[in-house]
Write a protein that holds these residues in place. Structure first.
Motif, PDB file in Angstrom:
ATOM      1  N   ALA A  31       0.852  -1.183   0.000  1.00  0.00           N
ATOM      2  CA  ALA A  31       0.000   0.000   0.000  1.00  0.00           C
ATOM      3  C   ALA A  31       0.886   1.230   0.000  1.00  0.00           C
ATOM      4  CB  ALA A  31      -0.928   0.007   1.222  1.00  0.00           C
ATOM      5  N   GLY A  32       0.391   2.317  -0.578  1.00  0.00           N
ATOM      6  CA  GLY A  32       1.188   3.528  -0.613  1.00  0.00           C
ATOM      7  C   GLY A  32       0.488   4.647  -1.348  1.00  0.00           C
ATOM      8  N   VAL A  33       1.267   5.698  -1.625  1.00  0.00           N
ATOM      9  CA  VAL A  33       0.764   6.890  -2.305  1.00  0.00           C
ATOM     10  C   VAL A  33       1.771   7.317  -3.362  1.00  0.00           C
ATOM     11  CG1 VAL A  33       0.072   9.305  -2.048  1.00  0.00           C
ATOM     12  CG2 VAL A  33      -0.490   7.655  -0.254  1.00  0.00           C
ATOM     13  N   MET A  34       1.272   7.730  -4.529  1.00  0.00           N
ATOM     14  CA  MET A  34       2.087   8.295  -5.596  1.00  0.00           C
ATOM     15  C   MET A  34       1.722   9.766  -5.752  1.00  0.00           C
ATOM     16  SD  MET A  34       1.457   5.209  -8.336  1.00  0.00           S
ATOM     17  CE  MET A  34      -0.289   4.961  -7.935  1.00  0.00           C
ATOM     18  N   SER A  35       2.714  10.618  -5.987  1.00  0.00           N
ATOM     19  CA  SER A  35       2.413  12.043  -6.171  1.00  0.00           C
ATOM     20  C   SER A  35       1.568  12.274  -7.415  1.00  0.00           C
ATOM     21  CB  SER A  35       3.700  12.865  -6.249  1.00  0.00           C
ATOM     22  OG  SER A  35       4.495  12.452  -7.351  1.00  0.00           O
ATOM     23  N   ASP A  36       1.757  11.483  -8.435  1.00  0.00           N
ATOM     24  CA  ASP A  36       0.808  11.313  -9.527  1.00  0.00           C
ATOM     25  C   ASP A  36       1.090   9.953 -10.153  1.00  0.00           C
ATOM     26  OD1 ASP A  36       3.145  12.025 -10.788  1.00  0.00           O
ATOM     27  OD2 ASP A  36       2.317  13.683 -11.911  1.00  0.00           O
ATOM     28  N   TYR A  37       0.103   9.417 -10.825  1.00  0.00           N
ATOM     29  CA  TYR A  37       0.154   8.031 -11.277  1.00  0.00           C
ATOM     30  C   TYR A  37       0.456   7.984 -12.773  1.00  0.00           C
ATOM     31  CZ  TYR A  37      -1.806   3.395 -12.474  1.00  0.00           C
ATOM     32  OH  TYR A  37      -2.002   2.126 -12.966  1.00  0.00           O
ATOM     33  N   HIS A  38       1.558   7.307 -13.115  1.00  0.00           N
ATOM     34  CA  HIS A  38       1.929   7.074 -14.510  1.00  0.00           C
ATOM     35  C   HIS A  38       1.960   5.574 -14.773  1.00  0.00           C
ATOM     36  CE1 HIS A  38       3.445  11.142 -13.920  1.00  0.00           C
ATOM     37  NE2 HIS A  38       3.445  11.282 -15.222  1.00  0.00           N
ATOM     38  N   PHE A  39       1.567   5.203 -15.970  1.00  0.00           N
ATOM     39  CA  PHE A  39       1.661   3.808 -16.369  1.00  0.00           C
ATOM     40  C   PHE A  39       2.127   3.733 -17.811  1.00  0.00           C
ATOM     41  CE2 PHE A  39      -0.179  -0.188 -18.032  1.00  0.00           C
ATOM     42  CZ  PHE A  39       0.506  -1.065 -17.210  1.00  0.00           C
ATOM     43  N   ARG A  40       3.274   3.123 -18.006  1.00  0.00           N
ATOM     44  CA  ARG A  40       3.828   2.959 -19.350  1.00  0.00           C
ATOM     45  C   ARG A  40       3.884   4.274 -20.119  1.00  0.00           C
ATOM     46  NH1 ARG A  40       0.672  -2.639 -21.004  1.00  0.00           N
ATOM     47  NH2 ARG A  40       1.884  -4.056 -19.696  1.00  0.00           N
ATOM     48  N   GLY A  41       4.310   5.327 -19.431  1.00  0.00           N
ATOM     49  CA  GLY A  41       4.520   6.602 -20.091  1.00  0.00           C
ATOM     50  C   GLY A  41       3.321   7.500 -20.185  1.00  0.00           C
ATOM     51  N   ILE A  42       2.175   7.079 -19.671  1.00  0.00           N
ATOM     52  CA  ILE A  42       0.958   7.864 -19.775  1.00  0.00           C
ATOM     53  C   ILE A  42       0.480   8.234 -18.384  1.00  0.00           C
ATOM     54  CG2 ILE A  42      -1.447   7.875 -20.522  1.00  0.00           C
ATOM     55  CD1 ILE A  42      -0.684   6.166 -22.836  1.00  0.00           C
ATOM     56  N   GLN A  43       0.216   9.515 -18.194  1.00  0.00           N
ATOM     57  CA  GLN A  43      -0.222  10.013 -16.902  1.00  0.00           C
ATOM     58  C   GLN A  43      -1.680   9.658 -16.667  1.00  0.00           C
ATOM     59  OE1 GLN A  43       0.401  14.215 -16.383  1.00  0.00           O
ATOM     60  NE2 GLN A  43       0.194  14.091 -14.163  1.00  0.00           N
ATOM     61  N   ASP A 185       9.082   1.777   1.440  1.00  0.00           N
ATOM     62  CA  ASP A 185       9.606   1.771   0.081  1.00  0.00           C
ATOM     63  C   ASP A 185       9.486   3.185  -0.488  1.00  0.00           C
ATOM     64  OD1 ASP A 185       9.889  -1.073   0.220  1.00  0.00           O
ATOM     65  OD2 ASP A 185       7.739  -1.238  -0.181  1.00  0.00           O
ATOM     66  N   LEU A 186      10.614   3.783  -0.851  1.00  0.00           N
ATOM     67  CA  LEU A 186      10.641   5.149  -1.359  1.00  0.00           C
ATOM     68  C   LEU A 186      11.119   5.148  -2.806  1.00  0.00           C
ATOM     69  CD1 LEU A 186      12.400   6.886   1.676  1.00  0.00           C
ATOM     70  CD2 LEU A 186       9.940   6.554   1.306  1.00  0.00           C
ATOM     71  N   GLY A 187      10.534   5.998  -3.634  1.00  0.00           N
ATOM     72  CA  GLY A 187      10.938   6.048  -5.035  1.00  0.00           C
ATOM     73  C   GLY A 187      10.757   7.417  -5.638  1.00  0.00           C
ATOM     74  N   VAL A 188      11.561   7.694  -6.644  1.00  0.00           N
ATOM     75  CA  VAL A 188      11.439   8.919  -7.419  1.00  0.00           C
ATOM     76  C   VAL A 188      11.740   8.566  -8.871  1.00  0.00           C
ATOM     77  CG1 VAL A 188      13.849   9.550  -6.950  1.00  0.00           C
ATOM     78  CG2 VAL A 188      12.228  11.309  -7.714  1.00  0.00           C
ATOM     79  N   ALA A 189      11.020   9.160  -9.800  1.00  0.00           N
ATOM     80  CA  ALA A 189      11.231   8.831 -11.211  1.00  0.00           C
ATOM     81  C   ALA A 189      10.869  10.008 -12.106  1.00  0.00           C
ATOM     82  CB  ALA A 189      10.399   7.619 -11.607  1.00  0.00           C
ATOM     83  N   LEU A 190      11.566  10.087 -13.215  1.00  0.00           N
ATOM     84  CA  LEU A 190      11.288  11.065 -14.258  1.00  0.00           C
ATOM     85  C   LEU A 190      10.763  10.313 -15.475  1.00  0.00           C
ATOM     86  CD1 LEU A 190      11.518  13.944 -15.517  1.00  0.00           C
ATOM     87  CD2 LEU A 190      13.835  13.276 -16.254  1.00  0.00           C
ATOM     88  N   VAL A 191       9.599  10.716 -15.963  1.00  0.00           N
ATOM     89  CA  VAL A 191       8.995  10.110 -17.146  1.00  0.00           C
ATOM     90  C   VAL A 191       9.057  11.113 -18.286  1.00  0.00           C
ATOM     91  CG1 VAL A 191       6.922   9.090 -18.144  1.00  0.00           C
ATOM     92  CG2 VAL A 191       7.444   8.726 -15.733  1.00  0.00           C
ATOM     93  N   VAL A 192       9.615  10.693 -19.421  1.00  0.00           N
ATOM     94  CA  VAL A 192       9.695  11.539 -20.609  1.00  0.00           C
ATOM     95  C   VAL A 192       8.907  10.845 -21.716  1.00  0.00           C
ATOM     96  CG1 VAL A 192      11.212  12.665 -22.267  1.00  0.00           C
ATOM     97  CG2 VAL A 192      11.979  12.346 -19.893  1.00  0.00           C
ATOM     98  N   SER A 193       7.780  11.425 -22.101  1.00  0.00           N
ATOM     99  CA  SER A 193       6.889  10.819 -23.087  1.00  0.00           C
ATOM    100  C   SER A 193       7.091  11.435 -24.460  1.00  0.00           C
ATOM    101  CB  SER A 193       5.422  11.001 -22.660  1.00  0.00           C
ATOM    102  OG  SER A 193       5.189  10.373 -21.420  1.00  0.00           O
ATOM    103  N   GLY A 194       7.038  10.606 -25.485  1.00  0.00           N
ATOM    104  CA  GLY A 194       7.197  11.064 -26.857  1.00  0.00           C
ATOM    105  C   GLY A 194       5.983  11.822 -27.349  1.00  0.00           C
ATOM    106  N   SER A 195       6.099  12.394 -28.546  1.00  0.00           N
ATOM    107  CA  SER A 195       5.051  13.252 -29.091  1.00  0.00           C
ATOM    108  C   SER A 195       3.760  12.495 -29.359  1.00  0.00           C
ATOM    109  CB  SER A 195       5.537  13.917 -30.379  1.00  0.00           C
ATOM    110  OG  SER A 195       5.912  12.942 -31.335  1.00  0.00           O
ATOM    111  N   GLU A 196       3.819  11.177 -29.598  1.00  0.00           N
ATOM    112  CA  GLU A 196       2.600  10.421 -29.858  1.00  0.00           C
ATOM    113  C   GLU A 196       1.859  10.079 -28.571  1.00  0.00           C
ATOM    114  OE1 GLU A 196       4.662   7.461 -32.386  1.00  0.00           O
ATOM    115  OE2 GLU A 196       3.037   7.879 -33.792  1.00  0.00           O
ATOM    116  N   LEU A 197       2.524  10.253 -27.434  1.00  0.00           N
ATOM    117  CA  LEU A 197       1.826  10.163 -26.154  1.00  0.00           C
ATOM    118  C   LEU A 197       1.436  11.583 -25.775  1.00  0.00           C
ATOM    119  CD1 LEU A 197       3.965   7.423 -24.355  1.00  0.00           C
ATOM    120  CD2 LEU A 197       1.865   7.175 -25.663  1.00  0.00           C
ATOM    121  N   ASP A 198       2.010  12.152 -24.699  1.00  0.00           N
ATOM    122  CA  ASP A 198       1.604  13.516 -24.361  1.00  0.00           C
ATOM    123  C   ASP A 198       2.739  14.519 -24.490  1.00  0.00           C
ATOM    124  OD1 ASP A 198       3.095  12.661 -22.261  1.00  0.00           O
ATOM    125  OD2 ASP A 198       1.679  13.258 -20.705  1.00  0.00           O
TER     126      ASP A 198
END
Length: 213
Positions: A31-43, A185-198
């Motif tokens: 169980a936990g909390v995400m500052s925002d939820y991304h899945f496979r490059g899509i917010q 469990d602590l995590g941080v991540a940067l997601v960079v999506s291509g033009s065909e996503l957002d």
């Protein structure tokens, strides 16, 4: 997964659908909390999202579980099952099935076959699935898709490149770090999506806890 939100789709790398488990514990929960939820490059959300899941894994390598998270309208509820093993040479293999269901009108269901291959610090994921279509117009918009990703991991750091194919296309990169501190469990991540996503960059944080049952 919300294909239609971003020109058609690790929140937490497979977003916790396969939480790691200690060898002695057949049952686990997370169980936990995400500052925002991304899945496979899509917010999936533009604000914090709570999540929780339960997993069972047999000594033989069979697993089954469920995982849910808040989305913009209701909940996403994932159900999955499969089998994974590691050969004597260190090669890991897995095959499974995942269904993504929604309690509101955020999206319609996705159903996937999942295949995994790993060796040392490199892992590959290949999934092929069916999307039920746009809510309210499912019969005219249902489609098939496939997803391929490669992930490199080392001492908590990871980098993932993922690509969508078939009737929906797009790619993204995710770069992050995860660790355990004081039992959390602590995590941080940067997601960079291509033009065909957002076509965006997003930094998000996670905090959670895994329990042996």
């Amino acid at each position: 997964m919300k294909l239609n939100k971003l020109a058609a789709l690790t929140a937490l790398a497979l977003s916790s659908t396969m939480a790691s488990q200690a060898a002695f514990a057949e049952w686990s929960a997370n169980a936990g909390v995400m500052s925002d939820y991304h899945f496979r490059g899509i917010q999936q959300t533009e604000s914090a999202s709570a999540y929780a899941g339960v997993d069972f894994e047999s000594e033989e390598g069979f697993y089954v579980g469920t995982w849910g998270a808040e989305v913009e309208d209701g909940l996403e509820v994932d159900l999955y099952a499969g089998y994974g093993t590691e050969l004597d040479n260190g090669l890991g293999l897995s095959v499974g099935f995942t269904t993504y269901q929604y309690t509101g009108d955020f999206d319609s269901a996705y159903n996937e076959l999942n295949f995994g291959l790993s060796y040392d610090f490199v892992s590959f994921e290949y999934s092929i699935g069916d999307w039920d279509g746009v809510v309210g117009d499912e019969a005219n918009t249902e489609s098939k898709y496939e997803f391929l990703a490669v992930t490199l991991e080392h001492e908590g750091f990871y980098a993932t490149f993922g690509k969508w194919g078939r009737e929906f296309s797009g790619e993204y990169g995710e770069f992050g770090y995860g660790t355990e501190y004081e039992g959390f469990d602590l995590g941080v991540a940067l997601v960079v999506s291509g033009s065909e996503l957002d076509d965006s960059e997003s930094l998000y944080f996670t905090i959670g806890k895994t329990f042996s049952l």
